[in-house]
Scaffold this motif. Structure first.
Motif, PDB file in Angstrom:
ATOM      1  N   TRP A  66       0.841  -1.208   0.000  1.00  0.00           N
ATOM      2  CA  TRP A  66       0.000   0.000   0.000  1.00  0.00           C
ATOM      3  C   TRP A  66       0.872   1.252   0.000  1.00  0.00           C
ATOM      4  N   THR A  67       1.924   1.248   0.813  1.00  0.00           N
ATOM      5  CA  THR A  67       2.836   2.381   0.860  1.00  0.00           C
ATOM      6  C   THR A  67       3.561   2.571  -0.466  1.00  0.00           C
ATOM      7  N   MET A  68       4.003   1.476  -1.075  1.00  0.00           N
ATOM      8  CA  MET A  68       4.704   1.592  -2.350  1.00  0.00           C
ATOM      9  C   MET A  68       3.774   2.127  -3.434  1.00  0.00           C
ATOM     10  N   ASP A  69       2.506   1.705  -3.415  1.00  0.00           N
ATOM     11  CA  ASP A  69       1.524   2.249  -4.351  1.00  0.00           C
ATOM     12  C   ASP A  69       1.411   3.762  -4.186  1.00  0.00           C
ATOM     13  N   ALA A  70       1.434   4.209  -2.933  1.00  0.00           N
ATOM     14  CA  ALA A  70       1.320   5.640  -2.664  1.00  0.00           C
ATOM     15  C   ALA A  70       2.533   6.405  -3.183  1.00  0.00           C
ATOM     16  N   LEU A  71       3.735   5.863  -2.967  1.00  0.00           N
ATOM     17  CA  LEU A  71       4.940   6.534  -3.468  1.00  0.00           C
ATOM     18  C   LEU A  71       4.891   6.677  -4.986  1.00  0.00           C
ATOM     19  N   ASP A  72       4.434   5.626  -5.653  1.00  0.00           N
ATOM     20  CA  ASP A  72       4.336   5.670  -7.114  1.00  0.00           C
ATOM     21  C   ASP A  72       3.320   6.708  -7.579  1.00  0.00           C
ATOM     22  N   ALA A  73       2.277   6.936  -6.774  1.00  0.00           N
ATOM     23  CA  ALA A  73       1.189   7.825  -7.191  1.00  0.00           C
ATOM     24  C   ALA A  73       1.450   9.293  -6.880  1.00  0.00           C
ATOM     25  N   TRP A  74       2.475   9.585  -6.092  1.00  0.00           N
ATOM     26  CA  TRP A  74       2.664  10.958  -5.630  1.00  0.00           C
ATOM     27  C   TRP A  74       2.939  11.983  -6.740  1.00  0.00           C
ATOM     28  N   PRO A  75       3.782  11.705  -7.724  1.00  0.00           N
ATOM     29  CA  PRO A  75       4.044  12.752  -8.730  1.00  0.00           C
ATOM     30  C   PRO A  75       2.788  13.244  -9.442  1.00  0.00           C
ATOM     31  N   SER A  76       1.947  12.328  -9.900  1.00  0.00           N
ATOM     32  CA  SER A  76       0.729  12.760 -10.596  1.00  0.00           C
ATOM     33  C   SER A  76      -0.246  13.417  -9.631  1.00  0.00           C
ATOM     34  N   PHE A  77      -0.265  12.961  -8.380  1.00  0.00           N
ATOM     35  CA  PHE A  77      -1.142  13.569  -7.379  1.00  0.00           C
ATOM     36  C   PHE A  77      -0.728  15.014  -7.105  1.00  0.00           C
TER      37      PHE A  77
END
Length: 374
Positions: A66-77
């Protein structure tokens, strides 16, 4: 006649509540956010601003992923937030260090990272550096530092600017945010929906309610059939004068905000609801910072404060739907900054039941009932 979209009320206007609100708005919901008083214990106004994965979920695979998914999503967010709010949250994801002065602690952390990597597979990315290798990269690191771990995925944001960007984005999407609206009681209604009684005497109604009030949610959660008991954990912080030069690294305890000041943190204490800083803890933070980076010895500290983290019994997030009162949800975690992109997307769809999210079952509060941890 077209049926009106049901309204969802978010109780709690911090980083977690606003992230969930934004996700629901982006999914087409009508959303109202009720935020409490400025005197409330607010983790959102005292956090470290880290977007961090090292060691997270080392003994709990769902949280590691879940944390890794969040790190991957941060730039577009971050880009989406800037488009909606006009605010740059100063995201930098160029990697972060964990520094060690004790070889045994470093070996223990390496074992945790190895176990975390077993869950993440090819997505795991870190390296261990001994003291000599570390100082070949960062020559000014102190001689007492025996080594460090490094992950290129870790980063940070400006936390107060991030909070403001979330609030502005929610309002730009049509969400209503009411400040100073402390909710004293939530009463399920016989025909469905909920009555929310505020501390000022006003009563409002909503079809669905999401509790994101951190430490203020305990009593409200119990009345809705939730069993999770969150507790405070005190973290103390220092911030220095603004520096003209840039710090050559980011770590989980030492970071330089984009305005130039260096933020120093890392304490964890069981102090109940007392968020006052102590001289002993503050001195310990200063010693640690100078040990890691001796050049900070001559830098002036201009501010110190304590803030209360929101901790579940096992330290992991809780995403729960009330079985007793359908339409009520509980969302609580202590990594609101890191997980914000998922709270504003996947979690919103989980609340709306518009997409399958089987991995979230691991974060249900039933795990406390089974382990008697609540």
């Amino acid at each position: 006649m077209q049926q009106r979209t049901p309204e969802i009320t978010i109780v709690g206007g911090g980083i977690v509540g606003l992230s969930v609100a934004l996700g629901l708005l982006l999914a087409g919901s009508r959303v109202r956010v009720l935020d409490g008083a400025d005197s409330d214990a607010r983790a959102s106004q005292g956090n470290f601003g880290l977007v961090w994965g090292q060691g997270k979920g080392w003994n709990f695979a769902p949280y590691a992923n879940w944390t890794m998914d969040a790190l991957d999503a941060w730039p577009s967010f971050a880009q989406k937030l800037q488009e909606l709010s006009g605010i740059n949250v100063a995201l930098v994801q160029s990697g972060g260090y964990e520094f060690f002065t004790d070889p045994t602690e470093m070996e223990c952390f390496k074992a945790e990272l190895d176990q975390q990597a077993g869950y993440l597979g090819r997505r795991a990315s870190y390296e261990m550096l001994n003291g000599d290798d570390l100082r070949s990269q960062l020559p000014d690191v102190g001689a007492k530092v025996v080594g460090a771990s490094f992950s290129p995925r870790d980063g940070h944001v400006n936390p107060l600017r991030f909070l403001r960007a979330l609030r502005c984005a929610v309002q730009a999407m049509g969400g209503r945010v009411t400040m100073g609206a402390t909710v004293a009681a939530i009463t399920p209604q016989p025909g469905g929906g909920f009555a929310l009684a505020r501390a000022d005497g006003e009563v409002t109604h909503t079809e669905q309610v999401v509790l994101c009030a951190g430490l203020g949610a305990t009593t409200l959660a119990r009345n809705l059939g939730f069993i999770t008991q969150v507790k405070p954990q005190l973290g103390e912080l220092l911030i220095t004068e603004k520096l003209g030069s840039r710090l050559p690294f980011l770590s989980s305890t030492i970071r330089q905000v984009d305005e130039g000041g260096v933020q120093i943190g890392g304490t964890k204490a069981d102090a109940g609801f007392d968020d006052h800083e102590s001289l002993a803890a503050i001195a310990g933070l200063a010693r640690h910072a100078v040990t890691v980076f001796p050049a900070l010895a001559d830098v002036r500290v201009i501010r110190a404060w304590g803030a209360l983290r929101v901790m579940s019994p096992d330290g992991y997030p809780v995403y729960a739907k009330s079985a007793a009162h359908p339409g009520a949800f509980l969302v609580t975690c202590h990594s609101g900054v890191t997980l914000a992109p998922l709270h504003a997307s996947v979690l919103a769809h989980w609340i709306l039941n518009t997409s399958p999210t089987p991995d979230l079952e691991a974060f249900d509060e039933c795990r406390f009932a089974l382990s008697h941890a609540a």
